[in-house]
Design a protein around this motif. Structure first.
Motif, short mmCIF file in Angstrom:
data_model
loop_
_atom_site.label_atom_id
_atom_site.label_comp_id
_atom_site.label_asym_id
_atom_site.label_seq_id
_atom_site.Cartn_x
_atom_site.Cartn_y
_atom_site.Cartn_z
N ASN A 168 110.73 67.21 61.67
CA ASN A 168 109.70 67.16 60.61
C ASN A 168 109.45 68.53 59.96
O ASN A 168 108.31 68.93 59.73
CB ASN A 168 108.38 66.59 61.15
N LYS A 191 107.18 69.04 56.95
CA LYS A 191 105.75 69.24 57.14
C LYS A 191 105.45 70.59 57.79
O LYS A 191 104.62 71.36 57.30
CB LYS A 191 105.17 68.12 57.98
N HIS A 209 115.46 69.58 56.38
CA HIS A 209 114.74 68.46 56.99
C HIS A 209 115.56 67.18 56.86
O HIS A 209 115.56 66.33 57.78
CB HIS A 209 113.38 68.28 56.32
#
Length: 219
Positions: A179, A182, A172
């Motif tokens: 993203n 996440k 990431h």
């Protein structure tokens, strides 16, 4: 309460994988042999646990295991041999790393752990004859929803998930626009919108349908 053994063998290994349905990142597998007296009331299928609980369980599992191993199989190899074969190969690689080697293997799902013809890529057979002989010599059973029935598979699922999440958090930092910290590479709306906007990376699985209307995606 999860069961400690399926075969009643002392050296029984549970195996599982994480990341099979993702658009980016590796498929990650783990294999583990737990001691016969292992107990943990919190342990369950990793998908049923919070991230905080998985992170709490991981060092406890690693400290108490007789042996364990984790393997990442990268997107290029997933694209080469397909995701089912890659998932099985990752679990097989883990089993080969275990010391001592297991007397029995239980695997989450319904796919056979060993295939008579073996898994092949464009260059031929993936494992050496000696490795194939080792894998074929160990009896195994595939158990549907095994990660919610047996402690060793549940423990393997926790290790596979936490190690893969750690991997996705790391990449990431290289590509923050997707993203992955996440979504972990799963096909969320946000992830697909980023693919549409920024294109693909070396971590994306090109054999997957990265965009819903995808016909051809320029690299």
């Amino acid at each position: 309460m999860l069961k400690i053994t399926f075969s009643n063998k002392i050296l029984e290994s549970g195996t599982d994988e994480a990341g099979r349905g993702c658009l980016a990142g590796p498929v990650t597998a783990a294999a583990i042999i737990l001691p016969p007296d292992f107990e943990n009331e919190i342990l369950n299928d990793s998908k049923q646990l919070s991230e905080k609980t998985r992170e709490k369980l991981r060092p406890l599992i690693e400290q108490q295991a007789i042996t364990y191993a984790v393997t990442h199989l990268e997107p290029m190899e997933i694209d080469d041999i397909n995701i089912l074969n890659a998932s099985i190969k990752a679990m097989q690689e883990c089993v080969l790393k275990l010391e001592p080697q297991p007397e029995y293997i239980i695997i989450d799902g319904n796919a056979p752990f060993i295939r008579k013809k073996g898994i092949k890529n464009n260059s031929g057979k993936i494992f050496s004859p000696a490795e194939i002989e080792i894998l074929a010599s160990i009896p195994s059973s595939s158990i549907v929803k095994g990660d919610s029935k047996f402690m060793s598979i549940a423990a393997a699922s926790v290790l596979a998930k936490t190690y893969r999440d750690e991997y996705m958090n790391r990449i990431h930092e290289e590509y923050p626009m997707y993203n992955w910290k996440k979504n972990k590479g799963y096909p969320t709306k946000e992830h697909r919108e980023a693919i549409r906007k920024y294109g693909v990376t070396k971590y994306h699985r090109m054999s997957f349908r990265l965009l819903p209307e995808q016909l051809k995606l320029d690299i």
